[in-house]
Write a protein that holds these residues in place. Structure first.
Motif, PDB file in Angstrom:
ATOM      1  N   LEU A 211      11.386 -17.744  43.800  1.00 22.37           N
ATOM      2  CA  LEU A 211      12.243 -16.643  43.371  1.00 22.37           C
ATOM      3  C   LEU A 211      11.561 -15.797  42.301  1.00 22.37           C
ATOM      4  O   LEU A 211      11.716 -14.562  42.286  1.00 22.37           O
ATOM      5  N   GLU A 212      10.798 -16.421  41.405  1.00 22.55           N
ATOM      6  CA  GLU A 212      10.081 -15.652  40.389  1.00 22.55           C
ATOM      7  C   GLU A 212       8.978 -14.803  41.026  1.00 22.55           C
ATOM      8  O   GLU A 212       8.754 -13.655  40.615  1.00 22.55           O
ATOM      9  N   VAL A 213       8.288 -15.358  42.018  1.00 24.51           N
ATOM     10  CA  VAL A 213       7.285 -14.570  42.740  1.00 24.51           C
ATOM     11  C   VAL A 213       7.939 -13.355  43.388  1.00 24.51           C
ATOM     12  O   VAL A 213       7.429 -12.230  43.307  1.00 24.51           O
ATOM     13  N   SER A 214       9.080 -13.570  44.012  1.00 25.93           N
ATOM     14  CA  SER A 214       9.776 -12.469  44.677  1.00 25.93           C
ATOM     15  C   SER A 214      10.167 -11.385  43.685  1.00 25.93           C
ATOM     16  O   SER A 214       9.984 -10.184  43.960  1.00 25.93           O
ATOM     17  N   GLN A 215      10.686 -11.777  42.532  1.00 22.90           N
ATOM     18  CA  GLN A 215      11.114 -10.786  41.530  1.00 22.90           C
ATOM     19  C   GLN A 215       9.923  -9.982  41.017  1.00 22.90           C
ATOM     20  O   GLN A 215       9.976  -8.749  40.928  1.00 22.90           O
ATOM     21  N   ILE A 216       8.836 -10.666  40.674  1.00 25.04           N
ATOM     22  CA  ILE A 216       7.656  -9.980  40.156  1.00 25.04           C
ATOM     23  C   ILE A 216       7.060  -9.057  41.225  1.00 25.04           C
ATOM     24  O   ILE A 216       6.686  -7.906  40.951  1.00 25.04           O
ATOM     25  N   ALA A 217       6.993  -9.564  42.446  1.00 28.74           N
ATOM     26  CA  ALA A 217       6.406  -8.771  43.527  1.00 28.74           C
ATOM     27  C   ALA A 217       7.243  -7.526  43.815  1.00 28.74           C
ATOM     28  O   ALA A 217       6.705  -6.439  44.057  1.00 28.74           O
TER      29      ALA A 217
END
Length: 356
Positions: free
Chosen positions: A90-96
């Motif tokens: 989920l953190e990868v998705s938000q940053i991306a």
């Protein structure tokens, strides 16, 4: 009351979205209407674009739900605030998505790739991946397994039938230990959206692994080398902001020919990675726990390979078509940490005597 005989305006929603992409996204962005398609043709959805459907299929699949009980760095952490493979995703998705929005790229494609990139990860994190890579003929890499999950394992073997762009981004998100972002052109994701996820993955895990190490009292904030703190920031939020902003700036300066960090910032990223390997990932306490996890995976693998009764009970009937090694690998890779530990306990540890 139904408006019989009248046109349904929802039939045109996907077309509106696709037209909006053509108007507002960067010329270099991937457009849903121009997808290279799926492995099996299927009718389009009237409401959602192809990439939106891929994202939804990933969120609703079983492999995605299992990520909440898979290790990120610390094995089966008891604290509520340590990252798991799901919170990492989920953190990868938000940053991306933050990077993608700033560059006017396709956020739906970015989100689908980000949410699916770790579906094939093993129990016990990268330690589990290393064990399977050693014992499975042909090796094991979680990015290839993630693609196998969406292509073959989900939905009782039918797979999710995702678009080529999402599958490519999932397969090519992974990094080596050295030079994690600047890769050979043939290893780079075909879309800028896939490249965004590759960068966001390292931005996310570097920062949240450092944050978790500080929470676990393995590190203190002042242990981070001063020049890294000065360049990237002294807090979790500052470091992410610095790296995201640099990625946007450097990518725009390239004319959106690729997604990249500036050379100076990439050097700091690689120094931070080396610091984490030295002080966290390779520390004796963590390696000792992974060595215990290694025994769990090796013993389960050998038991499934040599005991037909246990194989059929836990995995299913023996059948031609898929190598036994592959079926055992798929089964173990799909396990959560706690399931693997409980299964090991039930199969290998003595049970208390019960009077019959």
């Amino acid at each position: 009351m139904l408006n019989r005989g009248k046109p349904d305006q929802t039939d045109h929603v996907r077309g509106w979205i696709e037209e909006r992409e053509r108007v507002f996204l960067a010329p270099q962005a991937a457009k849903s209407a121009e997808t290279l398609g799926r492995r099996r043709p299927e009718a389009e959805c009237p409401l959602r674009t192809a990439f939106q459907r891929d994202r939804d299929r990933i969120v609703h699949c079983k492999a995605f739900r299992r990520l909440k009980h898979k290790t990120q760095v610390f094995l089966s952490p008891t604290g509520d605030h340590y990252r798991t493979r799901l919170t990492h995703t989920l953190e990868v998705s938000q940053i991306a998505r933050t990077i993608g929005r700033a560059l006017a790229l396709n956020e739906d494609l970015i989100e689908a790739i980000a949410l699916g990139h770790d579906l094939g990860h093993t129990p016990f994190g990268h330690g589990g991946e290393r064990v399977l890579n050693e014992i499975v003929p042909g090796g094991f890499h979680h990015n290839r397994q993630s693609l196998r999950v969406v292509d073959h394992l989900e939905k009782d073997g039918r797979g999710l039938n995702l678009t080529h762009e999402v599958r490519d981004g999932i397969l090519k998100h992974s990094k080596g230990r050295s030079h994690p972002i600047l890769t050979e052109p043939d290893l780079r994701p075909m879309t800028l959206e896939g490249q965004v996820v590759r960068v966001a993955d390292i931005v996310a895990y570097l920062n949240h692994d450092l944050d978790d190490a500080i929470r676990a009292d393995i590190l203190r904030p002042e242990d981070v080398p001063e020049d890294i703190r000065r360049s990237l920031g002294a807090t979790h939020g500052e470091r992410i902001h610095t790296l995201v902003r640099d990625t946007v700036r450097a990518s725009l300066e390239s004319g959106l020919s690729e997604i990249r960090l500036s050379p100076a910032m990439l050097e700091q990223v690689e120094r931070l990675r080396a610091f984490l390997f030295d002080r966290v990932y390779d520390m004796p306490q963590i390696l000792a726990e992974f060595e215990r996890a290694r025994k769990v995976i090796v013993d389960l693998y050998e038991l499934f390979m040599n005991d037909d009764r246990i194989f059929e009970k836990e995995i299913g009937p023996l059948a031609p078509g898929v190598r036994r090694e592959q079926r055992v690998c798929d089964h173990i890779a799909g396990m959560t940490d706690r399931y693997a530990l409980e299964l090991f306990k039930s199969l290998f540890l003595p049970r208390p005597w019960m009077k019959l």
